[in-house]
Write a protein that holds these residues in place. Structure first.
Motif, PDB file in Angstrom:
ATOM      1  N   ILE A 195      -1.546   8.564 -17.225  1.00  0.00           N
ATOM      2  CA  ILE A 195      -2.111   7.873 -18.395  1.00  0.00           C
ATOM      3  C   ILE A 195      -1.471   6.487 -18.528  1.00  0.00           C
ATOM      4  O   ILE A 195      -0.258   6.363 -18.605  1.00  0.00           O
ATOM      5  N   GLY A 196      -2.322   5.455 -18.580  1.00  0.00           N
ATOM      6  CA  GLY A 196      -1.824   4.080 -18.622  1.00  0.00           C
ATOM      7  C   GLY A 196      -1.229   3.702 -17.285  1.00  0.00           C
ATOM      8  O   GLY A 196      -0.046   3.365 -17.181  1.00  0.00           O
ATOM      9  N   ALA A 197      -2.039   3.742 -16.239  1.00  0.00           N
ATOM     10  CA  ALA A 197      -1.540   3.695 -14.863  1.00  0.00           C
ATOM     11  C   ALA A 197      -0.903   2.369 -14.477  1.00  0.00           C
ATOM     12  O   ALA A 197      -0.057   2.336 -13.589  1.00  0.00           O
ATOM     13  N   GLY A 198      -1.294   1.251 -15.126  1.00  0.00           N
ATOM     14  CA  GLY A 198      -0.747  -0.042 -14.720  1.00  0.00           C
ATOM     15  C   GLY A 198      -1.082  -0.339 -13.279  1.00  0.00           C
ATOM     16  O   GLY A 198      -2.244  -0.370 -12.882  1.00  0.00           O
ATOM     17  N   THR A 199      -0.070  -0.536 -12.441  1.00  0.00           N
ATOM     18  CA  THR A 199      -0.293  -0.807 -11.023  1.00  0.00           C
ATOM     19  C   THR A 199      -0.593   0.460 -10.239  1.00  0.00           C
ATOM     20  O   THR A 199      -0.928   0.396  -9.052  1.00  0.00           O
ATOM     21  N   GLY A 200      -0.414   1.647 -10.871  1.00  0.00           N
ATOM     22  CA  GLY A 200      -0.671   2.915 -10.194  1.00  0.00           C
ATOM     23  C   GLY A 200       0.538   3.490  -9.493  1.00  0.00           C
ATOM     24  O   GLY A 200       0.417   4.440  -8.708  1.00  0.00           O
ATOM     25  N   THR A 251       9.158  -4.448  -1.115  1.00  0.00           N
ATOM     26  CA  THR A 251       8.746  -3.054  -1.276  1.00  0.00           C
ATOM     27  C   THR A 251       9.913  -2.121  -1.556  1.00  0.00           C
ATOM     28  O   THR A 251       9.706  -0.993  -1.976  1.00  0.00           O
ATOM     29  N   GLU A 252      11.152  -2.606  -1.336  1.00  0.00           N
ATOM     30  CA  GLU A 252      12.290  -1.706  -1.505  1.00  0.00           C
ATOM     31  C   GLU A 252      12.416  -1.212  -2.944  1.00  0.00           C
ATOM     32  O   GLU A 252      12.641  -0.029  -3.199  1.00  0.00           O
ATOM     33  N   ARG A 253      12.237  -2.109  -3.912  1.00  0.00           N
ATOM     34  CA  ARG A 253      12.433  -1.741  -5.313  1.00  0.00           C
ATOM     35  C   ARG A 253      11.330  -0.819  -5.819  1.00  0.00           C
ATOM     36  O   ARG A 253      11.507  -0.132  -6.809  1.00  0.00           O
ATOM     37  N   THR A 254      10.198  -0.834  -5.156  1.00  0.00           N
ATOM     38  CA  THR A 254       9.108   0.075  -5.536  1.00  0.00           C
ATOM     39  C   THR A 254       9.035   1.249  -4.568  1.00  0.00           C
ATOM     40  O   THR A 254       7.983   1.845  -4.362  1.00  0.00           O
ATOM     41  N   LEU A 255      10.176   1.551  -3.953  1.00  0.00           N
ATOM     42  CA  LEU A 255      10.362   2.744  -3.118  1.00  0.00           C
ATOM     43  C   LEU A 255       9.362   2.806  -1.967  1.00  0.00           C
ATOM     44  O   LEU A 255       8.731   3.829  -1.708  1.00  0.00           O
ATOM     45  N   GLY A 256       9.182   1.665  -1.278  1.00  0.00           N
ATOM     46  CA  GLY A 256       8.349   1.630  -0.088  1.00  0.00           C
ATOM     47  C   GLY A 256       6.876   1.377  -0.346  1.00  0.00           C
ATOM     48  O   GLY A 256       6.114   1.159   0.582  1.00  0.00           O
ATOM     49  N   LEU A 257       6.456   1.411  -1.630  1.00  0.00           N
ATOM     50  CA  LEU A 257       5.036   1.185  -1.926  1.00  0.00           C
ATOM     51  C   LEU A 257       4.739  -0.303  -1.962  1.00  0.00           C
ATOM     52  O   LEU A 257       5.518  -1.106  -2.482  1.00  0.00           O
ATOM     53  N   ASN A 258       3.591  -0.677  -1.428  1.00  0.00           N
ATOM     54  CA  ASN A 258       3.221  -2.074  -1.281  1.00  0.00           C
ATOM     55  C   ASN A 258       2.495  -2.549  -2.531  1.00  0.00           C
ATOM     56  O   ASN A 258       1.295  -2.375  -2.686  1.00  0.00           O
ATOM     57  N   ILE A 259       3.238  -3.179  -3.454  1.00  0.00           N
ATOM     58  CA  ILE A 259       2.665  -3.644  -4.721  1.00  0.00           C
ATOM     59  C   ILE A 259       2.785  -5.158  -4.845  1.00  0.00           C
ATOM     60  O   ILE A 259       1.923  -5.830  -5.371  1.00  0.00           O
ATOM     61  N   ALA A 260       3.876  -5.707  -4.293  1.00  0.00           N
ATOM     62  CA  ALA A 260       4.207  -7.113  -4.515  1.00  0.00           C
ATOM     63  C   ALA A 260       3.093  -8.105  -4.212  1.00  0.00           C
ATOM     64  O   ALA A 260       2.827  -8.984  -5.026  1.00  0.00           O
ATOM     65  N   PRO A 261       2.380  -8.020  -3.058  1.00  0.00           N
ATOM     66  CA  PRO A 261       1.392  -9.063  -2.760  1.00  0.00           C
ATOM     67  C   PRO A 261       0.290  -9.169  -3.798  1.00  0.00           C
ATOM     68  O   PRO A 261      -0.335 -10.214  -3.933  1.00  0.00           O
ATOM     69  N   PHE A 262       0.038  -8.119  -4.545  1.00  0.00           N
ATOM     70  CA  PHE A 262      -1.072  -8.143  -5.502  1.00  0.00           C
ATOM     71  C   PHE A 262      -0.631  -8.613  -6.875  1.00  0.00           C
ATOM     72  O   PHE A 262      -1.295  -9.400  -7.516  1.00  0.00           O
ATOM     73  N   ILE A 263       0.497  -8.145  -7.334  1.00  0.00           N
ATOM     74  CA  ILE A 263       0.922  -8.560  -8.675  1.00  0.00           C
ATOM     75  C   ILE A 263       1.535  -9.946  -8.661  1.00  0.00           C
ATOM     76  O   ILE A 263       1.586 -10.624  -9.668  1.00  0.00           O
ATOM     77  N   SER A 283      -6.943  -1.770 -19.349  1.00  0.00           N
ATOM     78  CA  SER A 283      -7.061  -3.196 -19.030  1.00  0.00           C
ATOM     79  C   SER A 283      -7.863  -3.383 -17.750  1.00  0.00           C
ATOM     80  O   SER A 283      -7.524  -2.825 -16.708  1.00  0.00           O
ATOM     81  N   LYS A 284      -8.910  -4.208 -17.824  1.00  0.00           N
ATOM     82  CA  LYS A 284      -9.747  -4.471 -16.648  1.00  0.00           C
ATOM     83  C   LYS A 284      -8.923  -5.148 -15.552  1.00  0.00           C
ATOM     84  O   LYS A 284      -9.038  -4.815 -14.370  1.00  0.00           O
ATOM     85  N   THR A 285      -8.081  -6.089 -15.953  1.00  0.00           N
ATOM     86  CA  THR A 285      -7.247  -6.791 -14.978  1.00  0.00           C
ATOM     87  C   THR A 285      -6.311  -5.833 -14.269  1.00  0.00           C
ATOM     88  O   THR A 285      -6.198  -5.841 -13.036  1.00  0.00           O
ATOM     89  N   MET A 286      -5.628  -4.967 -15.034  1.00  0.00           N
ATOM     90  CA  MET A 286      -4.679  -4.041 -14.432  1.00  0.00           C
ATOM     91  C   MET A 286      -5.399  -2.958 -13.622  1.00  0.00           C
ATOM     92  O   MET A 286      -4.905  -2.513 -12.589  1.00  0.00           O
ATOM     93  N   TYR A 287      -6.581  -2.541 -14.084  1.00  0.00           N
ATOM     94  CA  TYR A 287      -7.365  -1.550 -13.332  1.00  0.00           C
ATOM     95  C   TYR A 287      -7.742  -2.104 -11.955  1.00  0.00           C
ATOM     96  O   TYR A 287      -7.574  -1.426 -10.931  1.00  0.00           O
ATOM     97  N   GLU A 288      -8.252  -3.338 -11.925  1.00  0.00           N
ATOM     98  CA  GLU A 288      -8.630  -3.942 -10.646  1.00  0.00           C
ATOM     99  C   GLU A 288      -7.404  -4.136  -9.755  1.00  0.00           C
ATOM    100  O   GLU A 288      -7.466  -3.964  -8.536  1.00  0.00           O
ATOM    101  N   LEU A 289      -6.293  -4.479 -10.387  1.00  0.00           N
ATOM    102  CA  LEU A 289      -5.044  -4.627  -9.648  1.00  0.00           C
ATOM    103  C   LEU A 289      -4.618  -3.294  -9.040  1.00  0.00           C
ATOM    104  O   LEU A 289      -4.232  -3.220  -7.866  1.00  0.00           O
ATOM    105  N   ALA A 290      -4.708  -2.221  -9.834  1.00  0.00           N
ATOM    106  CA  ALA A 290      -4.336  -0.889  -9.347  1.00  0.00           C
ATOM    107  C   ALA A 290      -5.232  -0.475  -8.177  1.00  0.00           C
ATOM    108  O   ALA A 290      -4.751   0.135  -7.210  1.00  0.00           O
ATOM    109  N   CYS A 291      -6.521  -0.789  -8.246  1.00  0.00           N
ATOM    110  CA  CYS A 291      -7.432  -0.469  -7.133  1.00  0.00           C
ATOM    111  C   CYS A 291      -6.970  -1.143  -5.842  1.00  0.00           C
ATOM    112  O   CYS A 291      -6.957  -0.525  -4.769  1.00  0.00           O
TER     113      CYS A 291
END
Length: 805
Positions: free
Chosen positions: A184-189, A718-730, A209-217
């Motif tokens: 619930i309230g996924a943010g970046t997922g 990616t280290e701070r997000t435990l290997g998940l690739n989030i940085a290039p999008f946010i 949030s439409k912006t955060m939803y598209e970002l999470a996708c």
């Protein structure tokens, strides 16, 4: 306006059809030009649409003129509130010029002003992608992104401890059998991806949030989990089974907690989840597969508080002066920040502000030990339901250190499960700030060891509320700044004699005096407390007005305040003809400003204020009255103009302004939008010898190394997000912020010169302005003695800074 008319090109076609088309195109172009010269932009726009539909090969020739016509017609439609027509025109324009970054940016600006921030962000982003060097679009994109993707997203994703503990708790729950998960309230997922990595069979994630939803996708797809995570662009309260998800889930994960725990609606969303989306909870002592039972992460939370003295909080939430540059602030006017406003106000606002107390300028002093406020079990439906209906609980806390009672600071410990917890205490280095409840309405804020700080605590409107803060002194005297007789329980705290003594000490106003509560933003309160700001403006205005009439004004201004009360009482003694023509002073500061009243003390001055809110106008009227100015002395200028765009027009057709006060710098530290345009107009409206304030501004910057600024502006790998690739999008949502720190960023500030001698520094300790900063995409390694080249571009009201090694 472009003035060269393109000629229709002859195509390969021949015959009457082509000739007729060319003739119609030519006539339409002539008509469009004629309409433009007559400033009939709507008809000109229609002619250009016809031209471009008949002769698309002319796009390049008429593009510039078409843009001009569109923008002017859009301004008229905006002024007439014809929103649908305005948006329709831009949609038509973008069909003709889909890759025009200027039209995309302008569309975004209109949408942002209308409140459609998500949609505006899309157009600004498209404009930047079409032209990465288009600074207007980049600045607009950063501004709107600051609304949509608040900096705590970056700090949170850079918080390794928080990510590790959430991951461990989710992993344990999934391993124990909770295989179906709703985020619930996924943010970046990120929590959804933790669940999927842990082995959950079904993962659903909702984000409003439409912006955060598209970002999470984008983030989920980049991590190759789009097939295993179903993303929903909706509130969890609107999720239905089986319409959106096939069945009830065994685990809900969420981090919809703000600094005050409840402010993001976690209670309401979990009540709904337990009733409609979760399996039934496991009862005590019951064994069995966890997949058959419902569970929430976090499991519970404990809220803590502490009373503090903090000068920085005080100057932003309490007006600490009774005199502003010679203007008396009357006792029948009470100033409050939004964080102090009552639950009974029309708008539901957060009853607290937030601060990172470990970094607050000037620090703070703890006046009490930390105390427990309440415990909440998120896995207990009945307890969650009772929170909103529970009566206010009273808490009394002993004072351990003497000082000024400025605020109650609140934090919490989030218990994710039996083993894993997170604390948001000021002593912990986490992504969360602390909730701050400023104290107001006390007759005396000084407290000492042995006193008791009393308060009422409740959870109303999905917010933790701490209200009716008072002090019960060690000598058993009630020390409050309001009528406490409504609270029957407080009568038991002292004898009848003590209560009579306390009542006698209450400050009361005259029965017939009008009382006004004026809600000001925290930056407006800090501005009222800034005596140097107001004294500087008073001195600069006095110099300008003295130079305009040196023979009479110098004598009049020093005696004006004393004589004004006498003249008001005795009536008008001179004829209208003998009264000299006043000087006209216009203040177009954003928000609440007392400068027009200060201008009114400087002789024959007719000041105009551009405040918009009724409560601000009433307050300024009361202050004028208390300082013995006739009510008609101060004019509220927006009453005299049809729309805000005409705010700089002349007071009379044959009169010019003597002084125009412009708000050049936003409280955030950025240059005000369209300020250069306003300044250009203002120069045309000044009388000979008149001045614009400030007369000029110098911008200063500093190259610094600051890990804090970097972590608050972009996800670090990616280290701070435990290997998940989030940085290039946010990271595309970089924001202008400023905190003290250490050569990764360029903080900047301004010296505002009211004249060559009087200046205001936006970086001073007493300033109500923050400092903004440009955070570099890639840190530059430098050695002592090396030189860097800064490229600074200024276009309209936007400043861009780049660094070259």
């Amino acid at each position: 306006m472009p003035n060269s008319r393109p000629r229709p090109r002859r195509g390969a076609r021949s015959g009457a059809g082509a000739v007729g088309r060319d003739r119609l195109v030519s006539r339409s172009l002539q008509s469009a030009e004629h309409c433009l010269s007559a400033q009939d932009f709507g008809t000109a726009y229609a002619h250009y649409l016809l031209v471009l539909s008949l002769a698309p090969e002319l796009k390049d020739d008429v593009k510039e003129t078409f843009q001009y016509t569109l923008f002017r017609w859009a301004e008229e439609l905006d002024a007439l509130n014809r929103t649908q027509d305005l948006l329709g025109c831009y949609e038509q324009a973008l069909e003709l010029f889909p890759d025009d970054e200027v039209i995309c940016n302008s569309m975004g600006e209109h949408l942002f002003r209308m409140g459609f921030r998500d949609e505006a962000a899309g157009y600004f982003h498209k404009a930047v992608k079409l032209n990465p060097d288009f600074n207007d679009a980049k600045e607009n994109f950063y501004r709107v992104a600051n609304w949509l993707v608040e900096r705590w997203h970056f700090i949170m994703l850079n918080d390794t401890k928080r990510n590790t503990i959430y991951n461990a708790a989710i992993q344990d729950a999934v391993c124990l059998g909770s295989k179906s998960v709703l985020d619930i309230g996924a943010g970046t997922g990120i929590l959804s991806m933790f669940a999927k990595k842990a082995g959950a069979h079904s993962v659903y994630a909702c984000e409003l949030s439409k912006t955060m939803y598209e970002l999470a996708c984008d983030v989920v797809a980049a991590n190759k989990m789009e097939a295993g995570i179903k993303l929903l662009h909706m509130k969890s309260l609107d999720i239905e089974i089986p319409k959106h998800i096939p069945e009830r889930v065994s685990l809900v994960v969420t981090e919809t907690v703000d600094a005050g725990l409840f402010g993001e609606g976690i209670v309401e969303s979990l009540i709904h989840a337990w009733e409609h989306l979760l399996l039934q909870p496991k009862t005590r002592g019951e064994n069995g597969n966890c997949e058959k039972y419902g569970k929430v992460i976090p499991a519970s939370a404990v809220l803590y508080g502490m009373a503090v003295e903090c000068a920085e909080i005080r100057r932003h939430h309490r007006v600490c002066t009774k005199d502003v540059a010679g203007i008396c602030l009357p006792t029948n006017v009470k100033f409050q920040s939004p964080a102090c406003s009552s639950v009974d106000t029309e708008e539901t606002v957060e009853p607290y502000t937030t601060e990172k107390m470990s970094r607050v300028p000037g620090g703070y002093l703890a006046l009490t030990e930390c105390f427990e406020i309440m415990t909440v079990d998120f896995n207990n439906l009945q307890e969650l339901k009772s929170l909103a209906t529970k009566k206010c609980g009273k808490i009394g806390i002993p004072v351990i250190k003497e000082g000024i009672l400025d605020a109650i600071v609140v934090w919490f410990v989030l218990q994710l499960d039996d083993e894993h917890s997170l604390s948001t205490s000021p002593s912990e280095e986490t992504c969360w700030e602390q909730a701050v409840y400023p104290v107001h309405d006390l007759a005396d804020y000084w407290i000492k060891s042995g006193d008791q700080v009393m308060m009422e605590v409740s959870c109303q409107d999905c917010y933790l509320r701490i209200q009716n803060i008072s002090v019960f002194s060690s000598e058993h005297e009630m020390d409050v700044g309001k009528d406490f007789s409504k609270d029957k329980d407080l009568f038991s705290l002292g004898s009848e004699a003590e209560l009579c003594s306390a009542l006698a000490n209450l400050q009361t106003s005259k029965p017939d005096a009008m009382e006004q509560t004026c809600i000001l933003e925290s930056t407006e309160i800090a501005l009222l407390n800034n005596s140097l700001y107001h004294e500087s403006f008073k001195m600069a205005m006095r110099k300008v007005l003295s130079s305009l009439t040196p023979e009479k004004l110098c004598q009049a201004m020093d005696t004006h305040c004393q004589n004004n009360e006498m003249s008001c009482g005795s009536g008008q003694s001179n004829s209208e003809e003998s009264i000299p023509e006043p000087f006209y002073v216009l203040d177009v500061s954003e928000g609440f400003s007392i400068l027009p009243i200060i201008a009114g003390t400087l002789g024959q001055v007719k000041p105009y204020s551009s405040v918009e809110k009724d409560q601000h106008r009433i307050t300024l009227d009361l202050i004028s009255e208390a300082n013995h100015f006739p009510k008609e002395t101060l004019e509220f200028w927006l009453r005299h103009v049809e729309d805000e765009s005409a705010v700089l027009q002349r007071p009379k057709s044959d009169k010019l302004w003597s002084i125009i006060i412009l708000d050049v710098i936003e409280p955030s530290g950025l240059i005000q939008q369209e300020i250069m345009e306003k300044a250009a107009i203002s120069r045309c409206l000044l009388q000979s010898g008149g001045k614009i304030f400030p007369q000029y501004v110098l911008m200063f910057g500093l190259l610094v190394e600051s890990q804090t600024l970097v972590e608050e502006s972009a996800v670090q790998g990616t280290e701070r997000t435990l290997g998940l690739n989030i940085a290039p999008f946010i990271n595309q949502f970089q924001v202008h912020i400023c905190k003290s720190g250490q050569v990764t960023a360029i903080p900047f500030w301004y010296h505002m010169y009211l004249d060559d001698e009087i200046r205001l520094d936006t970086s001073s300790e007493a300033s109500h302005w923050k400092q903004a900063a440009v955070v570099l995409d890639n840190p530059i390694q430098v050695e002592m003695g090396e030189e860097l080249v800064l490229s600074v571009q200024h276009h309209k009201s936007n400043v861009s800074i780049t660094v070259k090694q």
